[in-house]
Design a protein around this motif. Structure first.
Motif, PDB file in Angstrom:
ATOM      1  N   VAL A 113       0.837  -1.204   0.000  1.00  0.00           N
ATOM      2  CA  VAL A 113       0.000   0.000   0.000  1.00  0.00           C
ATOM      3  C   VAL A 113       0.871   1.253   0.000  1.00  0.00           C
ATOM      4  N   ALA A 114       1.881   1.302   0.872  1.00  0.00           N
ATOM      5  CA  ALA A 114       2.768   2.471   0.920  1.00  0.00           C
ATOM      6  C   ALA A 114       3.412   2.698  -0.437  1.00  0.00           C
ATOM      7  N   HIS A 115       3.945   1.652  -1.040  1.00  0.00           N
ATOM      8  CA  HIS A 115       4.611   1.796  -2.342  1.00  0.00           C
ATOM      9  C   HIS A 115       3.638   2.233  -3.426  1.00  0.00           C
ATOM     10  N   ASP A 116       2.425   1.694  -3.413  1.00  0.00           N
ATOM     11  CA  ASP A 116       1.417   2.101  -4.409  1.00  0.00           C
ATOM     12  C   ASP A 116       1.074   3.577  -4.272  1.00  0.00           C
ATOM     13  N   VAL A 117       0.903   4.028  -3.044  1.00  0.00           N
ATOM     14  CA  VAL A 117       0.560   5.440  -2.815  1.00  0.00           C
ATOM     15  C   VAL A 117       1.711   6.335  -3.264  1.00  0.00           C
ATOM     16  N   TRP A 118       2.940   5.977  -2.937  1.00  0.00           N
ATOM     17  CA  TRP A 118       4.086   6.799  -3.329  1.00  0.00           C
ATOM     18  C   TRP A 118       4.247   6.858  -4.843  1.00  0.00           C
ATOM     19  N   ARG A 119       3.817   5.797  -5.537  1.00  0.00           N
ATOM     20  CA  ARG A 119       3.858   5.822  -7.012  1.00  0.00           C
ATOM     21  C   ARG A 119       2.786   6.747  -7.580  1.00  0.00           C
ATOM     22  N   MET A 120       1.679   6.888  -6.871  1.00  0.00           N
ATOM     23  CA  MET A 120       0.579   7.746  -7.342  1.00  0.00           C
ATOM     24  C   MET A 120       0.942   9.217  -7.308  1.00  0.00           C
ATOM     25  N   PHE A 121       1.748   9.607  -6.324  1.00  0.00           N
ATOM     26  CA  PHE A 121       2.065  11.016  -6.105  1.00  0.00           C
ATOM     27  C   PHE A 121       3.578  11.186  -6.146  1.00  0.00           C
ATOM     28  N   THR A 122       4.103  11.566  -7.298  1.00  0.00           N
ATOM     29  CA  THR A 122       5.550  11.731  -7.400  1.00  0.00           C
ATOM     30  C   THR A 122       5.978  13.049  -6.778  1.00  0.00           C
ATOM     31  N   GLY A 123       7.223  13.081  -6.355  1.00  0.00           N
ATOM     32  CA  GLY A 123       7.777  14.282  -5.746  1.00  0.00           C
ATOM     33  C   GLY A 123       8.352  13.977  -4.380  1.00  0.00           C
ATOM     34  N   SER A 124       8.532  15.024  -3.588  1.00  0.00           N
ATOM     35  CA  SER A 124       9.111  14.898  -2.246  1.00  0.00           C
ATOM     36  C   SER A 124       8.060  14.407  -1.260  1.00  0.00           C
ATOM     37  N   TRP A 125       8.469  13.479  -0.405  1.00  0.00           N
ATOM     38  CA  TRP A 125       7.588  12.871   0.590  1.00  0.00           C
ATOM     39  C   TRP A 125       8.177  12.986   1.986  1.00  0.00           C
ATOM     40  N   GLU A 126       7.291  13.002   2.971  1.00  0.00           N
ATOM     41  CA  GLU A 126       7.664  12.859   4.373  1.00  0.00           C
ATOM     42  C   GLU A 126       6.739  11.837   5.015  1.00  0.00           C
ATOM     43  N   VAL A 127       7.333  11.004   5.848  1.00  0.00           N
ATOM     44  CA  VAL A 127       6.566  10.079   6.666  1.00  0.00           C
ATOM     45  C   VAL A 127       6.971  10.359   8.102  1.00  0.00           C
ATOM     46  N   ARG A 128       6.003  10.776   8.923  1.00  0.00           N
ATOM     47  CA  ARG A 128       6.252  11.078  10.337  1.00  0.00           C
ATOM     48  C   ARG A 128       5.833   9.889  11.186  1.00  0.00           C
ATOM     49  N   VAL A 129       6.706   9.534  12.133  1.00  0.00           N
ATOM     50  CA  VAL A 129       6.423   8.427  13.033  1.00  0.00           C
ATOM     51  C   VAL A 129       6.666   8.915  14.460  1.00  0.00           C
ATOM     52  N   ALA A 130       5.727   8.654  15.355  1.00  0.00           N
ATOM     53  CA  ALA A 130       5.925   9.023  16.761  1.00  0.00           C
ATOM     54  C   ALA A 130       7.258   8.447  17.223  1.00  0.00           C
ATOM     55  N   ASP A 131       8.068   9.285  17.847  1.00  0.00           N
ATOM     56  CA  ASP A 131       9.423   8.893  18.253  1.00  0.00           C
ATOM     57  C   ASP A 131       9.429   7.631  19.102  1.00  0.00           C
ATOM     58  N   ASN A 132       8.409   7.436  19.933  1.00  0.00           N
ATOM     59  CA  ASN A 132       8.382   6.276  20.819  1.00  0.00           C
ATOM     60  C   ASN A 132       7.712   5.048  20.206  1.00  0.00           C
ATOM     61  N   ASN A 133       7.305   5.100  18.936  1.00  0.00           N
ATOM     62  CA  ASN A 133       6.664   3.973  18.268  1.00  0.00           C
ATOM     63  C   ASN A 133       7.727   3.197  17.480  1.00  0.00           C
ATOM     64  N   VAL A 134       8.477   2.381  18.186  1.00  0.00           N
ATOM     65  CA  VAL A 134       9.618   1.664  17.616  1.00  0.00           C
ATOM     66  C   VAL A 134       9.195   0.701  16.505  1.00  0.00           C
ATOM     67  N   VAL A 135       8.082   0.009  16.681  1.00  0.00           N
ATOM     68  CA  VAL A 135       7.614  -0.950  15.676  1.00  0.00           C
ATOM     69  C   VAL A 135       7.272  -0.224  14.371  1.00  0.00           C
ATOM     70  N   ALA A 136       6.542   0.887  14.461  1.00  0.00           N
ATOM     71  CA  ALA A 136       6.189   1.645  13.253  1.00  0.00           C
ATOM     72  C   ALA A 136       7.436   2.221  12.591  1.00  0.00           C
ATOM     73  N   ARG A 137       8.374   2.677  13.384  1.00  0.00           N
ATOM     74  CA  ARG A 137       9.606   3.237  12.819  1.00  0.00           C
ATOM     75  C   ARG A 137      10.339   2.173  12.002  1.00  0.00           C
ATOM     76  N   ALA A 138      10.410   0.939  12.514  1.00  0.00           N
ATOM     77  CA  ALA A 138      11.063  -0.151  11.775  1.00  0.00           C
ATOM     78  C   ALA A 138      10.313  -0.448  10.479  1.00  0.00           C
ATOM     79  N   PHE A 139       8.975  -0.438  10.531  1.00  0.00           N
ATOM     80  CA  PHE A 139       8.178  -0.670   9.321  1.00  0.00           C
ATOM     81  C   PHE A 139       8.468   0.402   8.273  1.00  0.00           C
ATOM     82  N   TRP A 140       8.410   1.680   8.677  1.00  0.00           N
ATOM     83  CA  TRP A 140       8.600   2.762   7.716  1.00  0.00           C
ATOM     84  C   TRP A 140      10.025   2.797   7.188  1.00  0.00           C
ATOM     85  N   GLN A 141      10.990   2.456   8.015  1.00  0.00           N
ATOM     86  CA  GLN A 141      12.369   2.407   7.517  1.00  0.00           C
ATOM     87  C   GLN A 141      12.481   1.351   6.433  1.00  0.00           C
TER      88      GLN A 141
END
Length: 192
Positions: A113-141
């Motif tokens: 899903v993340a890759h599909d969305v990023w393909r839909m909208f080209t250009g500069s992106w930011e993904v913000r992850v709560a600093d204390n959400n270690v599991v989400a940070r690993a996923f987004w990395q």
């Protein structure tokens, strides 16, 4: 709910119309419940967390709501907006909210899903992850690294008293609003 099949799962990112607003509102409650572990979200007296900006996704041209389906079943949502929540830069695409139901996690749904969305909208992106959400940070990395082909690094930012790890990257994927790389039909035309 039946158990998702691990092999050959068909994953779709479907633009949400105003008719889908109640569905998204319900999914946002599940998301807020999960996210309340990492933030100071408080439940209202009505027993709901609520998501005040939701109606803006059909009123403002810089916001795009999507439902996620896996093998035809509802599996989550993505809310995309243009405009950095960190720097205020208007041209940056932002993953405002991203949620995959627990039963579909660790099945490759979120990455696709993340890759599909990023393909839909080209250009500069930011993904913000709560600093204390270690599991989400690993996923987004992992998601950003696999998408860009280079190891993703985040930077720590504080916005409105909240600490975020921010992944920044550029999507150079060809913009194609009629179908993504796997042939899934997508339309960014708004239907209200």
């Amino acid at each position: 709910m039946r158990e998702p099949e691990r092999s050959l799962m068909q994953i779709e990112v479907v633009p949400a119309t105003t008719e889908h607003e109640p569905v998204l509102a319900n999914l946002l409650e599940l998301y807020a419940y999960d996210f309340s572990e990492f933030s100071d979200l408080k439940i209202g007296v009505d027993g709901r967390f609520g998501y005040e900006p939701l109606p803006l996704y059909w009123r403002e041209s810089n916001r795009f709501p999507f439902l996620v389906r896996a093998n035809g079943d509802l599996a989550g949502f993505v809310l995309v907006q243009q405009g950095s929540q960190v720097s205020g830069a208007r041209e940056i695409w932002d993953v405002a909210e991203f949620f995959v139901l627990r039963g579909y996690r660790r099945h490759g749904v979120g990455l696709k899903v993340a890759h599909d969305v990023w393909r839909m909208f080209t250009g500069s992106w930011e993904v913000r992850v709560a600093d204390n959400n270690v599991v989400a940070r690993a996923f987004w990395q992992r998601a950003v690294s696999e998408f860009t082909g280079v190891r993703a690094e985040s930077t720590l930012s504080e916005v409105g008293g909240k600490r975020w790890q921010v992944f920044s990257f550029i999507s150079n994927a060809p913009s194609n609003n009629s179908s993504d790389a796997s042939g899934i039909s997508l339309s960014l035309n708004r239907k209200t």
